[in-house]
Design a protein around this motif. Structure first.
Motif: not given
Length: 135
Positions: A38, A42-43, A46, A61-62, A65-66, A69, A84, A87
């Protein structure tokens, strides 16, 4: 053993079973691996968003998402797996549009379909994306 409830989300259970097999049935390691996947997804999303829309949009967006999740990380629920795969799909869609590679867009739509089958979401998005891809 599988129950009648587990058959509602066969892709999620299948993916979790693969993680269990990889980690020799070690539950904490499987969940840690799921969290690591995940984080990588995410990385990638982003970084792709930062290249297309800039650092502010990527940062917001980060955070979004954080905030979503953080409740589910560390649990064997379908939300983490669905997020996951979504993304990864979003990253592939953005790469395909940015590089003008239709194959990446199709793979992104396929990954999004898989993400929505792992964790039920707004299924009207798939026909909309297919219509957008065709136009």
């Amino acid at each position: 053993s599988l129950s009648s409830v587990s058959s509602f989300r066969p892709l999620a259970n299948g993916f979790l079973s693969v993680l269990f097999k990889i980690t020799a049935w070690n539950y904490p390691l499987s969940i840690a691996l799921l969290g690591f996947l995940a984080a990588i997804a995410t990385y990638k999303m982003v970084k792709e968003l930062q290249q297309i829309r800039g650092s502010l949009v990527a940062s917001v967006s980060l955070v979004v998402v954080f905030l979503y999740t953080r409740t589910y990380i560390g649990k064997a629920l379908t939300e983490t797996m669905g997020m996951t795969f979504a993304l990864i799909a979003y990253s592939w869609l953005m790469q395909g549009v940015r590089r003008n590679e239709p194959i990446r867009v199709v793979v992104g739509i396929g990954m999004l379909t898989m993400a929505m089958n792992i964790r039920a979401g707004a299924y009207f998005v798939i026909p909309t994306l297919l219509l957008w891809f065709h136009l």
